[in-house]
Design a protein around this motif. Structure first.
Motif, short mmCIF file in Angstrom:
data_model
loop_
_atom_site.label_atom_id
_atom_site.label_comp_id
_atom_site.label_asym_id
_atom_site.label_seq_id
_atom_site.Cartn_x
_atom_site.Cartn_y
_atom_site.Cartn_z
N GLN A 234 0.94 -0.94 -0.43
CA GLN A 234 -0.22 0.19 0.24
C GLN A 234 1.06 1.14 0.00
O GLN A 234 0.34 2.40 -0.74
N ASN A 235 1.71 1.22 0.68
CA ASN A 235 2.73 2.29 0.27
C ASN A 235 4.08 1.83 0.00
O ASN A 235 4.99 1.16 1.17
N LEU A 236 4.61 2.36 -0.66
CA LEU A 236 6.26 2.43 -1.55
C LEU A 236 6.96 3.97 -1.23
O LEU A 236 6.75 4.53 -2.27
N VAL B 195 -1.49 3.01 -2.72
CA VAL B 195 -2.06 4.61 -1.69
C VAL B 195 -1.15 5.31 -1.89
O VAL B 195 -1.62 6.44 -2.14
N TYR B 196 0.30 5.31 -1.38
CA TYR B 196 0.86 6.21 -1.08
C TYR B 196 2.67 5.67 -1.96
O TYR B 196 2.85 4.31 -2.03
N LEU B 197 2.83 6.58 -2.87
CA LEU B 197 4.36 6.33 -3.57
C LEU B 197 5.41 7.35 -4.02
O LEU B 197 4.93 8.80 -4.48
N SER C 239 10.88 10.47 5.67
CA SER C 239 9.42 10.52 4.74
C SER C 239 7.94 11.30 5.37
O SER C 239 7.37 12.06 3.74
N GLN C 240 8.61 11.49 6.48
CA GLN C 240 7.16 12.56 6.89
C GLN C 240 7.16 14.10 6.49
O GLN C 240 6.63 14.50 5.96
N LEU C 241 9.32 14.68 6.00
CA LEU C 241 9.24 15.62 5.99
C LEU C 241 8.58 15.96 3.90
O LEU C 241 8.26 16.85 3.66
N ASN C 242 7.96 14.72 3.83
CA ASN C 242 7.45 14.92 1.93
C ASN C 242 5.99 14.93 2.22
O ASN C 242 5.58 14.50 1.15
N ASN C 243 5.71 14.91 3.70
CA ASN C 243 3.67 14.77 3.52
C ASN C 243 3.26 15.57 4.15
O ASN C 243 3.21 16.28 4.91
N LEU C 244 2.37 16.65 3.20
CA LEU C 244 2.13 18.10 3.60
C LEU C 244 0.80 17.15 4.28
O LEU C 244 0.63 18.46 5.02
N THR C 245 0.22 16.60 4.43
CA THR C 245 -0.90 16.78 5.11
C THR C 245 -0.25 15.67 6.92
O THR C 245 -0.94 16.35 7.99
N PHE C 246 0.85 16.07 7.14
CA PHE C 246 1.65 15.13 8.45
C PHE C 246 1.29 16.83 8.92
O PHE C 246 1.34 16.21 10.76
N PHE C 247 2.17 17.70 8.44
CA PHE C 247 2.21 18.83 9.40
C PHE C 247 1.11 19.75 9.28
O PHE C 247 0.16 20.32 8.46
C1 LIG Z 1 0.96 11.59 5.78
O1 LIG Z 1 0.33 12.22 6.73
C2 LIG Z 1 -0.93 11.55 7.00
C3 LIG Z 1 -1.14 12.46 8.61
O2 LIG Z 1 -0.85 12.71 9.70
C4 LIG Z 1 -1.29 10.78 7.23
O3 LIG Z 1 -2.47 9.54 7.58
C5 LIG Z 1 -1.15 9.40 6.63
O4 LIG Z 1 -0.67 8.28 5.81
C6 LIG Z 1 0.76 10.15 6.10
N1 LIG Z 1 1.32 9.60 4.65
C7 LIG Z 1 2.18 8.30 4.62
C8 LIG Z 1 2.94 7.69 3.48
O5 LIG Z 1 2.84 7.90 6.16
#
Ligand SMILES: *[C@@H]1O[C@H](CO)[C@@H](O)[C@H](O)[C@H]1NC(C)=O
Ligand SMILES: *[C@@H]1O[C@H](CO)[C@@H](O)[C@H](O)[C@H]1NC(C)=O
Ligand SMILES: *[C@@H]1O[C@H](CO)[C@@H](O)[C@H](O)[C@H]1NC(C)=O
Ligand SMILES: *[C@@H]1O[C@H](CO)[C@@H](O)[C@H](O)[C@H]1NC(C)=O
Ligand SMILES: *[C@@H]1O[C@H](CO)[C@@H](O)[C@H](O)[C@H]1NC(C)=O
Ligand SMILES: *[C@@H]1O[C@H](CO)[C@@H](O)[C@H](O)[C@H]1NC(C)=O
Ligand SMILES: *[C@@H]1O[C@H](CO)[C@@H](O)[C@H](O)[C@H]1NC(C)=O
Ligand SMILES: *[C@@H]1O[C@H](CO)[C@@H](O)[C@H](O)[C@H]1NC(C)=O
Ligand SMILES: *[C@@H]1O[C@H](CO)[C@@H](O)[C@H](O)[C@H]1NC(C)=O
Ligand SMILES: *[C@@H]1O[C@H](CO)[C@@H](O)[C@H](O)[C@H]1NC(C)=O
Ligand SMILES: *[C@@H]1O[C@H](CO)[C@@H](O)[C@H](O)[C@H]1NC(C)=O
Length: 732
Positions: free
Chosen positions: A90-92, A115-117, A518-526
């Motif tokens: 699901q996540n690569l 889901v995530y690439l 990895s999360q430093l490129n995840n806009l929704t994380f922050f």
């Molecule tokens: C990115 O951050 C969101 C919110 O924390 C999280 O739901 C999502 O799984 C994260 N994406 C990845 C690829 O880790």
């Protein structure tokens, strides 16, 4: 047959013996094959059980591999098609591995659950395979900062779940694909919030069909391409837009669309194009913070009223836009204004900043205009640039504002947090909490910001606080974050250096490191402060785990629960791989000889008994095998398949064997057959059926195995024999 596949198939054959492992053998085989093309994999990637023995970066569910996150691990090598054999993935995330190169295999399209690439910041090249359009579960596709070339695959239009499309900073060419009767296109992506296509070599016009009222885009970034034609008026149908970057292209013609319908618009970059006609009118757009229309060929005009009326405007960048006439002092009194850049225009008359100028006003740049007088006494003491005006020619360069060419000092560095910094050993760095440690260091590239006063620390302080918050609420092992050195780069992106310090220890382990990068490129994380637009992160310390004196040696090798027989299997796989690699390296000449007769070096002229043996594997003559199977009598058949038949036979010594005889039409090529024998000849383990010999002559290909009549094993072997087509290695 490629070597990854062979390992894969071999492992499939062995699966009955691997009951102890938690990981699904297909997944293990696929991952092993992928791994065999990588260097610098985590040291605990040993054994046969990625799920059961918690290989770093791997997550599983019900024995299947669901997530691979190896961000910033310093991996080198290529991504082989074997990746397509992890159907539950699901996540690569292989981002920030500069050493990963080669093309992206079309087999990536087999990952139907992905889901995530993210491959941000690797060195992949070649086309983005059209099969990417099969990944219909995909929410996030991040391929930024690679060397992908070729066209944007139209099939991306099939990704109806896609929210984040980021292919910035590659070498993509061709036009932006939109759908037609026969082909999908990006216009179908009505659930996508982000089109990040900047810094490529896209050509052609921006297709009007690309935008429609059904879309929910908030960011459209097409900057730094070679797009031409006019800006399609359909853009105004996308009411949700907050950020539009069309700068640094060759867009021309008059701007016919009405931006005023885009009520949520915050940042608009149209600079460095060839736009003509009247300058767009942004009247009433009270959420607009940053406007840059510089370097276009608009009709000459006086300063429009909207310059002074936008309540949220911080930055008005209108260099070389054919503005003329007197400058109204009201443009300096906009409540939030920080920068007014109107250089290289025809503004004339008297400059009067007035007494009401905005409290945050930091920069007024009016260089190269026709200003003849300067009404002093406003009390404005921040940066003022007037060089290149008749006024300065008149008074000479005696005043600062007639010579100052530099932007103001905008340096920033997160200060110590009520503690005293001390010197650290070697390459450790003192954190804001004054602890010496090895941070993750890199650069955050913001694709837009709502401010232009880079010297105002409050922006970085709030950014840092919100990032810290995200790390802490997700229990990441982060002690503190330091931000420094903000700078606008050549693409008008804000680059900000970042150091992320570890808690509990002076360095991150691989899991922690990779989670964070990895999360430093995840806009929704922050939860970013609204001043900061979308960003991407690039890693500096690509050698965190391989550099000298580093935490690399701390990598704890967890060899737990790996029985000796399993180790044997591992060595086997490694052996096959090494062997294959060596094969590959053989000289072309040798290869050519082998192609003609793969057994040339086996000295077929000697008498049967003394033929050379490969690791105990004998070369039988047809006559020998004919004899020991009673002339291939049907009574001796123990298995039949599409490839041919399997016979029981008894060798002269009394040994019982199973002989697989390929029928006409199922014969392999010489080289394949030889490779297969060599491969199987290396399988010697008490739990495995081993190859006793083979026969290769007179259009015959036969493989001779030990025959074990023990119930289970026998069943599994004949089971193996019965499924050669699935296996693809005909002997399995
Ligand atoms: C990115 O951050 C969101 C919110 O924390 C999280 O739901 C999502 O799984 C994260 N994406 C990845 C690829 O880790
Ligand atoms: C449809 O779009 C595809 C891909 O964008 C293109 O190759 C093809 O020529 C188009 N067909 C027609 C009929 O316009
Ligand atoms: C928008 O969606 C509606 C219904 O989903 C559809 O009928 C219409 O054709 C779409 N319009 C555009 C411009 O795509
Ligand atoms: C504008 O933004 C607000 C707040 O984010 C949101 O609720 C609203 O739906 C947006 N408007 C449009 C037209 O998307
Ligand atoms: C843009 O829309 C506004 C409000 O709907 C209208 O007043 C204005 O005339 C329009 N401008 C153009 C160029 O269509
Ligand atoms: C306008 O163009 C000049 C050179 O052509 C360039 O130096 C300047 O940075 C451009 N201005 C903006 C705001 O992009
Ligand atoms: C300033 O420029 C405008 C437009 O070019 C012109 O009409 C006006 O006379 C100029 N004013 C001065 C004082 O030169
Ligand atoms: C810095 O920015 C903040 C937030 O926009 C603002 O409130 C503050 O006045 C600014 N400080 C200076 C010195 O401009
Ligand atoms: C102003 O004009 C001079 C001469 O044309 C040019 O060298 C200089 O770069 C210009 N300054 C700016 C800020 O564009
Ligand atoms: C800019 O300011 C920082 C302190 O805020 C100072 O250390 C640095 O020397 C200054 N740089 C310049 C070029 O003035
Ligand atoms: C690595 O770090 C993570 C996060 O701090 C932690 O949960 C994990 O136990 C560590 N792993 C090892 C092997 O120390």
């Amino acid at each position: 047959m490629d070597q990854g596949k062979q390992i894969f198939l071999l492992i499939m054959c062995l699966q009955v013996f691997l009951i102890a492992a938690v990981t699904d053998p297909h997944d293990f085989a696929a991952l092993s094959a992928v791994k065999s093309n990588w260097q610098n994999t985590p040291p605990n990637w040993i054994g046969i059980d990625p799920c059961g023995s918690s290989w770093e970066g791997i997550q599983c569910s019900n024995s299947r591999i669901t997530s691979i996150v190896l961000s910033g691990m310093g991996l080198t090598g290529t991504l082989t098609a074997d990746i397509g054999n992890l159907p539950k993935l699901q996540n690569l995330d292989l981002s920030q591995n500069m050493g990963l190169t080669g093309t992206l295999p079309p087999a990536i399209g087999n990952l139907k659950n992905l889901v995530y690439l993210s491959l941000v910041g690797c060195s992949f090249f070649g086309p983005i395979p059209n099969t990417i359009g099969s990944l219909t579960q995909l929410i996030s596709l991040s391929l930024a900062s690679n060397k992908f070339n070729g066209e944007i695959p139209p099939s991306i239009g099939n990704l109806l779940n896609l929210y984040w499309l980021d292919i910035t900073d590659n070498k993509l060419t061709g036009t932006i694909p939109v759908s037609n009767e026969t082909s999908p296109g990006l216009d179908l992506l009505v659930n996508t919030g982000h089109f990040h296509l900047g810094q490529n070599q896209l050509t052609g016009t921006i297709p009007p069909k690309l935008f429609s009222s059904n879309m929910t885009l908030i960011h459209v970034l097409l900057d730094s391409n070679q797009l031409s034609g006019s800006i399609p008026s359909s853009l105004e149908l996308v009411r949700s837009l907050e950020l539009i970057r069309l700068d640094r292209n060759s867009l021309n013609g008059p701007v016919l669309l009405n931006f005023t319908g885009l009520t949520n618009l915050s940042q608009l970059y149209l600079s460095n194009n060839k736009l003509t006609g009247p300058m767009p009118d942004l009247s009433g757009m009270n959420l607009v913070t940053y406007v840059d229309m510089s370097n276009n060929s608009f009709d000459a005009s006086s300063i429009p009223p909207w310059f002074s009326s936008l309540q949220s405007l911080t930055s008005l960048i209108m260099e070389r836009t054919q503005l003329q006439g007197q400058i109204p002092d009201s443009i300096f009194s906009v409540a939030q204004i920080q920068s007014v850049v109107l250089s290289n225009n025809e503004l004339n008359g008297t400059l009067d900043i007035g007494n009401n100028y905005g409290a945050q006003l930091e920069v007024i740049d009016l260089q190269n205009n026709s200003i003849t007088e300067f009404a002093q006494g406003s009390g404005y003491s921040k940066t003022l640039m007037l060089k290149g005006n008749p006024f300065c020619a008149k008074i000479g360069s005696t005043e600062n504002y007639c010579s100052l060419l530099q932007q103001p000092n905008t340096s920033y560095s997160t200060p110590p947090n009520n503690c005293v910094q001390h010197d650290c050993n070697s390459d450790q760095i003192s954190s804001p909490n004054c602890k010496c440690a090895y941070p993750i260091t890199g650069t955050m590239h913001f694709r837009s910001i709502s401010f232009s006063d880079l010297g105002n620390a409050s922006y970085y302080i709030s950014l840092q606080a919100s990032m810290m918050d995200a790390f802490q609420s997700n229990q990441f092992p982060v002690d503190s974050i330091a931000l420094s050195d903000p700078i606008m780069d050549e693409y008008d992106y804000l680059d900000l250096r970042i150091e992320v310090f570890p808690s509990n220890s002076d360095s991150f382990n691989r899991t922690g490191f990779s989670m964070i990068t990895s999360q430093l490129n995840n806009l929704t994380f922050f939860q970013r402060p609204s001043s900061f637009g979308p960003f991407y992160f690039t890693l500096d310390n690509n050698d965190y785990f391989s550099g000298p004196n580093k935490s690399s040696n701390k990598g704890i090798i967890i060899g737990a629960a790996i029985g000796s027989s399993i180790l044997v299997l591992l060595l086997l796989v490694a052996g096959i791989y090494a062997f294959k690699q060596r094969r590959k390296a053989d000289t072309a000449t040798e290869a050519a000889i082998r192609l003609r007769d793969p057994f040339a070096s086996w000295d077929r002229n000697e008498s049967a008994g003394s033929r050379p043996q490969i690791n105990g594997v004998r070369c039988f003559t047809f006559e020998e095998l004919k004899k020991c199977t009673n002339n291939f009598s049907d009574a001796n058949i123990i298995g039949i398949g599409g490839y041919g038949k399997v016979y029981r036979g008894i060798l002269t010594g009394g040994k019982v064997v199973a002989i697989k005889r390929a029928q006409q039409g199922s014969l392999q090529g010489n080289v394949e057959f030889k490779t297969e024998i060599e491969l199987l000849s290396r399988v010697h383990h008490k739990n495995l059926v081993s190859l006793v010999g083979f026969c290769y002559e007179l259009d015959e290909q036969m493989l001779v195995y030990e025959h074990i009549s023990n119930g289970n094993l026998k069943d599994s072997i004949s089971g193996i024999f019965k499924t050669p087509l699935k296996m693809n290695i005909s002997t399995c």
